[in-house]
Design an enzyme around this catalytic site. Structure first.
Site, PDB file in Angstrom:
ATOM      1  N   GLU A 114      -2.928 145.533  26.641  1.00 49.03           N
ATOM      2  CA  GLU A 114      -2.501 145.614  25.234  1.00 49.03           C
ATOM      3  C   GLU A 114      -3.268 144.615  24.359  1.00 49.03           C
ATOM      4  OE1 GLU A 114      -0.584 148.018  24.600  1.00 49.03           O
ATOM      5  OE2 GLU A 114       0.843 148.319  26.242  1.00 49.03           O
TER       6      GLU A 114
ATOM      7  N   HIS B 175       5.046 140.708  23.596  1.00 48.95           N
ATOM      8  CA  HIS B 175       5.473 142.075  23.941  1.00 48.95           C
ATOM      9  C   HIS B 175       6.267 142.002  25.235  1.00 48.95           C
ATOM     10  CE1 HIS B 175       5.728 146.099  25.346  1.00 48.95           C
ATOM     11  NE2 HIS B 175       4.851 145.919  26.305  1.00 48.95           N
TER      12      HIS B 175
HETATM   13  P1  13P Z   1      -0.513 144.307  31.140  1.00 49.23           P
HETATM   14  O1  13P Z   1      -0.178 143.853  32.533  1.00 49.23           O
HETATM   15  O2  13P Z   1      -1.875 144.998  31.091  1.00 49.23           O
HETATM   16  O3  13P Z   1      -0.405 143.184  30.138  1.00 49.23           O
HETATM   17  O4  13P Z   1       0.515 145.445  30.742  1.00 49.23           O
HETATM   18  C1  13P Z   1       1.891 145.195  30.715  1.00 49.23           C
HETATM   19  C2  13P Z   1       2.594 146.021  29.714  1.00 49.23           C
HETATM   20  O5  13P Z   1       3.746 145.746  29.427  1.00 49.23           O
HETATM   21  C3  13P Z   1       1.887 147.168  29.079  1.00 49.23           C
HETATM   22  O6  13P Z   1       2.570 147.632  27.960  1.00 49.23           O
HETATM   23 ZN    ZN Z   2       4.733 147.144  28.002  1.00 49.55          ZN
END
Ligand code: 13P
Ligand code: ZN
Length: 270
Positions: free
Chosen positions: A123, A146
């Site tokens: 992300e 996030h």
């Molecule tokens: P990443 O491990 O690539 O950060 O992805 C986790 C995630 O929550 C994707 O929305």
């Molecule tokens: Zn996610």
């Protein structure tokens, strides 16, 4: 090949320490299962002593918006467990600088590769676009979070509230005064889009210029703050509204909620 690494100032390490502390809470809340969730900090203004050449730093190609050139970000790695942050921050996260053409980034710190090549979060593009938008905002938000908070996600599956931003905000705001007070700009709803996509990144940055929290339908939530603690607070308070709403439904009744008049009265406390 041994790549070069920069030394981070104490003020930067303090911000990273806050990330580790918040990550422990996120794990307890079950918002970061497996590799779920990602975190970034805009360090551009804090990393003032940069190397003259980046030739001896690891380079990762990417496709970044032109305005992001020269941006320096702390970002967690793709597929990494955020619950491991405090034990191994340099393995779980990195500090990356986006190159002049926006065609990739140099890893200035962290991103250690014990088990396969380290890549910034899938992300990352959303984080970069949010930081770009925040560069010109007055709120000085430099942290992006996030996560996968179950109650907000559950509410996004609601056949009516999950499709109607106005009803979603009314449901959460009206559950207790603090939600109206501490998430005053409310929750922006982004329909389901492919995780990691540019479309999702663009929609999120646009919504976060107007809202305190963005709910990615059937996926998770995103918020910003001056530091990671403030970003966490926005999602935590919004999620509390979703939690109480769902608790009422599972107790067998649709909650009455505070009236608009009561909520307007609450806003006068600000
Ligand atoms: P990443 O491990 O690539 O950060 O992805 C986790 C995630 O929550 C994707 O929305
Ligand atoms: Zn996610």
């Amino acid at each position: 090949m041994q790549w070069e690494q920069v030394r981070l100032l104490d003020s930067v390490l303090e911000e990273i320490e806050k990330v580790c502390t918040v990550a422990a809470t996120l794990w307890q809340r079950r918002w970061i299962e497996r590799n779920g969730g990602n975190i970034s900090l805009n360090l551009t203004a804090k990393l003032t002593e940069l190397p003259e050449s980046y030739d001896s730093f690891r380079y990762l190609p990417g496709d970044f918006p032109a305005g992001a050139a020269g941006m320096v970000l702390f970002v967690t790695g793709s597929g990494k467990r955020l619950r491991d942050l405090s034990g191994s921050v340099e393995g779980v996260a990195c500090v990356a600088r986006i190159d002049e053409g926006g065609n990739g980034c140099h890893i200035l710190w962290g991103g250690h590769n014990e088990e396969g090549a380290f890549q910034p979060s899938s992300e990352f593009i959303a984080h970069v676009m949010i930081h770009l938008m925040k560069k010109t905002a007055t709120d000085k938000h430099r942290a992006v979070l996030h996560v996968h908070p179950q109650e907000l996600i559950a509410l996004s599956h609601h056949p009516v509230i999950g499709r109607d931003e106005r009803k979603l905000n009314h449901a959460c705001w009206s559950m207790l005064p603090e939600i109206r007070l501490f998430v005053p700009r409310g929750i922006g709803l982004v329909p389901f889009m492919l995780p990691g996509s540019k479309d999702l990144a663009t929609a999120t940055a646009r919504q976060l210029s107007l809202r305190d929290v963005v709910l990615w339908s059937k996926h998770g939530a995103v918020a910003t703050g001056k530091d990671i603690g403030e970003a966490f607070d926005y999602i935590d308070v919004a999620n509390k509204g979703a939690e109480i709403y769902l608790q009422c439904l599972s107790s067998g009744f649709v909650p009455e909620g505070m009236s608009d008049r009561e909520m307007n009265g609450v806003m006068r406390l600000l």
